[in-house]
Structures are given as structure tokens and as C-alpha cells.
Design a protein around this motif. Structure first.
Motif, short mmCIF file in Angstrom:
data_model
loop_
_atom_site.label_atom_id
_atom_site.label_comp_id
_atom_site.label_asym_id
_atom_site.label_seq_id
_atom_site.Cartn_x
_atom_site.Cartn_y
_atom_site.Cartn_z
N CYS A 309 1.34 0.41 -8.17
CA CYS A 309 1.53 -0.03 -6.79
C CYS A 309 3.03 -0.20 -6.53
N SER A 314 4.69 1.57 -1.03
CA SER A 314 3.76 0.82 -0.19
C SER A 314 4.44 0.24 1.05
N CYS A 479 -2.01 2.43 -4.53
CA CYS A 479 -2.15 1.47 -3.43
C CYS A 479 -2.25 2.21 -2.10
#
Length: 597
Positions: A309, A314, A479
């Protein structure tokens, strides 16, 4: 992520630093009242040339390991692999070179400003002042980047605005440096070095546990290609980086930083003897290797922690410079006060570097430009007060410049650009004078006139065209994706999405349509500029020879005379075999305390 307790700890760190400055300002005032009036300027700039070994060693470490190392090195390894680690390993060789070759020469010279060497070696006051100007410009930019780095990192993961953070760091470091001088810098750095080791140690232990342990960390480093970065052996400088630049090039960079830089040499000259200065440097080698390795290891720990992630992908953060502080907030956030302890660690590295830079800039401005014309008229008390005013001015100037650093493409790139462009040619001039006895003023001038403008153009073009874009090695991202982030990556053709990037070009080698000099690796600026000065300076000296004075000849053959009683013997000073002053004949040297055994 950061609570009131954390910011209180951070504020306490700044307050303690300022209190140390106040204490040493009051202490120095009492000591000066009992001593010669003429010692006041030396006390402010060099701590009276009688500082103890361990605090100076810790101060040197704190100066070398700034927010650039604490934030930039882990982010560089996280994004582009372990190729940054050999830079710190090369420091051991560089420190050895400094102790053997550079330290004896500059310690025996007994100059407050290192650039006095240019005037004595090349018989040119103008060349001395050119060197001083290059130092002032490069240090000004460097301090601004050091100040900007933790501020933008913290602002990116909190609700705090950027400008209060920059002002807090700038004002506090300027305050205690301006009132306390070198002693305040040294003892505050000692206190700050403790926080650096403590904060890094806690983050590494807790981070390694949260990332799955050492075995998982090294497994992810292998499968993600971060170790493969060490295999980049193509010697071309027209790429982001390679193993040769980060080994041989870094030896020169660290030798330049530890032995040919005003901030370091000013510390050596603050010691009571050359022997103590060498002991201090020997103690700094293992301590710096440990500290540098800790900074690099944070990068691989972050990689394992964020591997599935990536906060850059993200959209949780906007810049790689914010990775470390986000990592610290997540890992240490469960323990009240621990994120604040890491903030103290991070800003301690910043404060120590800024205070050292301000003190060194003050020394250079005074010694190289103003001392001859102002010292007699102002008297020593007035001179000391004027130096304090300069310290405040330089601190304010660096604070203002910090607000412009957001346009320089990341802290590692910014520092490499500025250091290579200005400090590289300076190192070349020192090396030319020390290792090439036939070098003269004509060759030195020719080398500076050609080299500095060339690399300024390279740095401007590199930062304008950004040939390597957002180049980074991939992560196993699972993610929710930030479409805006991926859109910008695809546009700049980075390695985050390998199939698209590789279809056009290898991002490690940059955009093919950018002029080749703009694609020079910023990490290669320092060694290439120093080498350019050596070649041009030596050839020009051969073509335009000059007759040397006896003292110039001794400086030119300083490596031959090193260790002899006659080394550095001129109308001003006679030196003993171990380099300690025995006779001071000039009025300037009479004001210094005797250091005979």
C-alpha cells in the motif's frame, strides 16, 4: 497521528536548544571579562580553540547527518534501491584521507577561514574571495533545503501549515547561534546528537517488528529489485545513478565535506591540538557509519511496511520527502509521545546543521571580506558584536530561501545540484593546490571561470527539464488507486508502471529528447566538476607559468614538508613538529592563547 504531547516534546527540543545558547552566551561573557579583550572574536567563531574531543565529535556527526540524511536517504532507497547505501560506506575512506592529508595542512595554517589557503597558495586575494563567495552561496542554498525538508514533511502529514514550521526552525537555530557562537553550536549539537540516535533506534526496532521482521524485510528488498540497483555498473554519468558514482564519487564528496569544507575545518581548528583533532575524527568514523547505515536501513524497512500500500500511489502523501515522517507517525503513533520524540530527532539534525552553517558563513564573511578594514576601527568588542549581527542576518536569509525550495525537485536532488555546482569546484581548487605543485594563480582562475558557469547551466537545465521525472522502482500495490497520481506517472513515463515506461525508454536513463548535459546525474556533479578544475587548472598552469615566492613553494610542496619543523614557517608563524604553534609574530596571532604542551 501527531498529538498535542508530540508537539510539546518537539517544542521542548527547540526550547532546550535555545537555552543552551543563552547559557553559553552568558558564560562566554563572564570568561571574556576575565581575559584579554582581543579574544572575544576568536571565542565567538572558534570557541577559544580549546573545545573538548567528544562534544566536537558529536557536533561533527550532527552536522553531517542533517534532515537530508534522515528524510532523503530512506526515501531514495525506498524509491530507487540500495544504491544510495555505498555513499555512506565511502565516508570511512574519505575521513582517513582527511586525517592524513587535509587536516594537518589546515590546522597548521591556523586560519579561521579555510579560504585563506587560496590567498597564500595562489598569491591572490581575489581568488580567496571568489572561493568565499562560492561557499556562501552554496551554504545558503544548502541550509535552506535542510530547513525546508522536515517542515514540508511534517506539513504533509499534519494540519500544520508550512510557514510556521520553517519559521520555528529558522528562528530557534538563528537565535542560539547568534548569541552563543561556536560553543553554543558545539554543545547544542551534542545534545541534539543524542536525540538523533535515540529517535532512529526506536523507529528501527519498532518498524522492523511491524514490517514482519528482518527476514521479510530482506525478502521484499530482493523481490522488488532494490538490491539489483547495486548491479548498475554502466559508467556513463548520463543516468540517474550508478555504483561508480556512489563509491568513488562519494569518497570525494565526503572528503570535500569532512576536510575541505569550512564547517568541518572550523571544528578541527577549535581543538587544542592537531593530535586531539585527529582523535576526534577517528572516533567519528564508526559513529558516522552506524548513523548512516541506520538512515539507509529505514528505507528498506519502509519498503516492507508500505510494499502493498504505497502511500505515494494511494495519494496519502504527495512527495517522497514525506515518506519517513508518515512511517514514523504510523509505527510510533500507538505510544504517546514517541512520534514527538522522532520529531525531536528529525529537527535536531536540522538545527545542528543550520547552526553550524550560520557560524561558518559568519566566519568566512568576517575573515575574507571585512576583517582587514574593520577590525582596527571597531575594536574586538565591536567586531564580536558585528559577527553576531551577521549570524542573525544569515539565519534570516536561509529561512526566507527555504520557502523557495519547493521548486527544486526533491531534497536529495536539490542538495546534489547545489553541492556539485559550487562545492565541487572549490574542492577541485584545494586539490589542485595540494597535489599539483606546478599549479598557479593563472590555472586556478581559468579553471573556476570555465567550470562554475558550465555546471550552473547543467543544474538549471536539469531542474527545468527534469529528465528522470518521477522515476521509481515498482511496488506490489494492492490498495485503492489514486487515478490522478497514476495519470501523472503515465504522462511522465516512470517505472511505477513498467510496461508503459519500457515501451518508450528506460526511465533510469532519462528522457531521450533532453540535451545530454542536462541529463548528467546530479550525484556526479561534485566529482566531475572537481575533475574538470584539476584538468583545466593544471594544463593552464603549465601553459601560463608563474614564479612562486618561497612561502608559496612550501605550500605547493606541503605534502613533502608535512611533519618537518620547517613546514608552514613564514614571517607569521613557526610550527613545531606536531603542528602546534610555538611562536606567534603577527599581531593577529598574538591574540590567540598559547597551546604549547
Amino acid at each position: 497521528m501527531f498529538t498535542t504531547i508530540d508537539f510539546c516534546i518537539f517544542a521542548a527540543c527547540l526550547a532546550l536548544s535555545m537555552l543552551v545558547g543563552v547559557y553559553h552566551a552568558l558564560k562566554s561573557k563572564k570568561e571574556q571579562a576575565k581575559s584579554l579583550i582581543s579574544e572575544k572574536t576568536a571565542e565567538f567563531l572558534l570557541g577559544g580553540r580549546k573545545l573538548p574531543i567528544i562534544p566536537v565529535c558529536l557536533s561533527l556527526l550532527a552536522t553531517f547527518v542533517s534532515s537530508i540524511s534522515l528524510l532523503g536517504a530512506p526515501a531514495e532507497i525506498y524509491q530507487r534501491g540500495l544504491l544510495f547505501w555505498p555513499k555512506y560506506l565511502a565516508s570511512a575512506v574519505a575521513f582517513l584521507i582527511t586525517g592524513v592529508f587535509f587536516m594537518p595542512i589546515f590546522y597548521k595554517l591556523q586560519a579561521t577561514s579555510i579560504y585563506e589557503y587560496f590567498e597564500k597558495r595562489y598569491d591572490s586575494k581575489l581568488l580567496r574571495q571568489i572561493g568565499a563567495v562560492l561557499f556562501l552561496i552554496s551554504t545558503w542554498f544548502y541550509l535552506a533545503v535542510v530547513m525546508y525538508a522536515p517542515a514540508i514533511a511534517l506539513a504533509g502529514v499534519t494540519q500544520v501549515s508550512l510557514w510556521p514550521l520553517i519559521l520555528a526552525v529558522g528562528i530557534s537555530s538563528t537565535f542560539y547561534t547568534g548569541i552563543g557562537g561556536m560553543k553554543a553550536v558545539i554543545w547544542t549539537d551534542t545534545f541534539q546528537a543524542f536525540f538523533m540516535y535515540l529517535g532512529l533506534g526506536i523507529l528501527l526496532v519498532k518498524g522492523t517488528t511491524d514490517a514482519g521482521g528482518l527476514q521479510e524485510i530482506f525478502r521484499i528488498s530482493m523481490v522488488s529489485g532494490r538490491f539489483d540497483a547495486l548491479k548498475r555498473i554502466d559508467p556513463s554519468p548520463l543516468q540517474h545513478n550508478n555504483i561508480w558514482i556512489m563509491t568513488f564519487g562519494s569518497v570525494l564528496i565526503w572528503a570535500m565535506t569532512s576536510g575541505l569544507d569550512q564547517m568541518a575545518v572550523q571544528r578541527y581548528c577549535s581543538m587544542s591540538s592537531l593530535r586531539n583533532a585527529r582523535i576526534m575524527l577517528a572516533m567519528a568514523v564508526p559513529a558516522f557509519l552506524v548513523l548512516g547505515t541506520m538512515c539507509c536501513f529505514i528505507g528498506v524497512v519502509m519498503l516492507a511496511y508500505f510494499y502493498h500500500c504505497n502511500p505515494l500511489e494511494s495519494g496519502e502523501i504527495k512527495s517522497q520527502d514525506q515518506l519517513v515522517i508518515l512511517f514514523a507517525a504510523k509505527v510510533l503513533g500507538y505510544i504517546p509521545g514517541f512520534p514527538g520524540l522522532f520529531l525531536a530527532c528529525l529537527f535536531s539534525g536540522t538545527l545542528s546543521t543550520i547552526s553550524s552553517g550560520i557560524n561558518s558563513m559568519t566566519a568566512v564573511l568576517w575573515e575574507d571580506f571585512l576583517k582587514d578594514s574593520q577590525a582596527v576601527r571597531l575594536g574586538d568588542t565591536g567586531s564580536a558584536n558585528l559577527n553576531k549581527m551577521f549570524a542573525f542576518v544569515f539565519g534570516i536569509g536561509a529561512t526566507l530561501m527555504a520557502f523557495l525550495c519547493q521548486y527544486m525537485g526533491g531534497i536529495v536532488n536539490a542538495v546534489a545540484s547545489v553541492t556539485g555546482t559550487m562545492a565541487g569546484p572549490l574542492a577541485g581548487l584545494f586539490l589542485l593546490g595540494i597535489f599539483f605543485p606546478r599549479a598557479n594563480k593563472n590555472g586556478a582562475f581559468m579553471a573556476v571561470i570555465i567550470t562554475v558557469p558550465f555546471f550552473v547551466c547543467c543544474a538549471v537545465g536539469h531542474n527545468f527539464y527534469r529528465p528522470y521525472g518521477n522515476y521509481a522502482l515498482p511496488t506490489n500495490f494492492t490498495c485503492a488507486k489514486n487515478e490522478d497520481f497514476f495519470g501523472s506517472l503515465n504522462t511522465s513515463l516512470t517505472a511505477t508502471s513498467p510496461p508503459l515506461a519500457q515501451a518508450f525508454y528506460d526511465p533510469h536513463y532519462g528522457k531521450p529528447d533532453v540535451f545530454f548535459v542536462y541529463k548528467l546525474s546530479t550525484f556526479s556533479y561534485a566529482p566531475l566538476s572537481a575533475a574538470m578544475v584539476l584538468v583545466i587548472g593544471y594544463v593552464a598552469s603549465i601553459l601560463m607559468p608563474q614564479k612562486m615566492t618561497p612561502y608559496q613553494r612550501k605550500l605547493a610542496y606541503s605534502l613533502t614538508y608535512m611533519g618537518r619543523n620547517t613546514f608552514m614557517n613564514d614571517q607569521q608563524t613557526v610550527m613545531s613538529k606536531d603542528g602546534e604553534s610555538l611562536i606567534h609574530k603577527s599581531e593577529e596571532m598574538k591574540v590567540m592563547p598559547s597551546r604549547t604542551k
